[in-house]
Design a protein around this motif. Structure first.
Motif, short mmCIF file in Angstrom:
data_model
loop_
_atom_site.label_atom_id
_atom_site.label_comp_id
_atom_site.label_asym_id
_atom_site.label_seq_id
_atom_site.Cartn_x
_atom_site.Cartn_y
_atom_site.Cartn_z
N PHE A 30 -37.96 -9.01 -27.56
CA PHE A 30 -38.31 -7.59 -27.62
C PHE A 30 -37.71 -6.89 -26.40
O PHE A 30 -37.76 -7.42 -25.28
N ALA A 31 -37.13 -5.73 -26.61
CA ALA A 31 -36.52 -4.96 -25.53
C ALA A 31 -37.59 -4.60 -24.50
O ALA A 31 -38.62 -4.04 -24.84
N ASN A 32 -37.33 -4.92 -23.23
CA ASN A 32 -38.29 -4.65 -22.17
C ASN A 32 -38.03 -3.32 -21.46
O ASN A 32 -38.58 -3.04 -20.41
N LYS A 56 -28.22 2.94 -28.90
CA LYS A 56 -29.39 3.24 -28.09
C LYS A 56 -30.58 2.60 -28.81
O LYS A 56 -30.91 2.99 -29.93
N ILE A 57 -31.19 1.63 -28.16
CA ILE A 57 -32.27 0.85 -28.76
C ILE A 57 -33.55 1.11 -28.00
O ILE A 57 -33.61 0.91 -26.78
N PRO A 58 -34.61 1.57 -28.68
CA PRO A 58 -35.85 1.93 -27.99
C PRO A 58 -36.59 0.72 -27.40
O PRO A 58 -36.47 -0.41 -27.89
N TYR A 59 -37.39 1.01 -26.39
CA TYR A 59 -38.29 0.05 -25.75
C TYR A 59 -39.15 -0.65 -26.80
O TYR A 59 -39.58 -0.05 -27.76
N GLN A 60 -39.34 -1.94 -26.63
CA GLN A 60 -40.17 -2.82 -27.46
C GLN A 60 -39.63 -3.06 -28.87
O GLN A 60 -40.37 -3.51 -29.74
N THR A 61 -38.36 -2.77 -29.10
CA THR A 61 -37.73 -3.09 -30.38
C THR A 61 -37.39 -4.58 -30.41
O THR A 61 -36.85 -5.11 -29.44
N PRO A 74 -35.28 3.08 -17.93
CA PRO A 74 -35.42 2.65 -16.54
C PRO A 74 -35.44 1.14 -16.45
O PRO A 74 -35.64 0.44 -17.44
N ALA A 75 -35.22 0.63 -15.24
CA ALA A 75 -35.21 -0.81 -15.04
C ALA A 75 -36.57 -1.39 -15.42
O ALA A 75 -37.60 -0.80 -15.11
N PRO A 76 -36.58 -2.52 -16.12
CA PRO A 76 -37.85 -3.17 -16.45
C PRO A 76 -38.62 -3.52 -15.17
O PRO A 76 -38.01 -3.81 -14.14
N LYS A 77 -39.94 -3.48 -15.27
CA LYS A 77 -40.77 -3.72 -14.08
C LYS A 77 -40.94 -5.21 -13.79
O LYS A 77 -41.24 -5.58 -12.68
N SER A 78 -40.79 -6.08 -14.79
CA SER A 78 -40.81 -7.53 -14.55
C SER A 78 -40.53 -8.30 -15.80
O SER A 78 -40.33 -7.82 -16.82
#
Length: 104
Positions: A42-44, A75-80, A100-104
């Motif tokens: 899943f995209a983070n 362009k792929i959305p977050y959590q895809t 933005p950069a993933p937090k972890s």
């Protein structure tokens, strides 16, 4: 010197290069040969994926696999859910920006 300089690999060997990984964004360079790719995940973050050469075969969420040629930006959305593969003879090269950069 004000600028920072980063070098990307130029060959056809499999590569997953974390070029820039900072608090602002993640910039990755990937090279895959036939039947290579990333594990399903899943995209983070928001993902911007540029096909530099070859043909990308990608399944997103539950839709069928779509193919994209060089010169395409996705362009792929977050959590895809993402399933990224090279199903073709030609080497696949990608630039991936996560912002933005993933937090972890």
């Amino acid at each position: 010197m004000v600028e920072q300089i980063f070098k990307l690999s130029k060959g056809n060997e499999k590569a997953v290069e974390k070029v820039i990984f900072d608090d602002n964004l993640h910039y990755l360079h990937m090279v895959f040969n036939k039947k290579e790719g990333m594990p399903e995940h899943f995209a983070n973050s928001n993902v911007y994926m540029t096909v530099v050469r070859g043909k990308l075969s990608i399944g997103l969420n539950d839709q069928e696999v779509h193919e994209y040629e060089a010169g395409t930006l996705l362009k792929i959305p977050y959590q895809t859910k993402m399933n990224v593969k090279n199903l073709h003879e030609e080497t696949l090269e990608l630039i991936i920006v996560k912002a933005p950069a993933p937090k972890s």
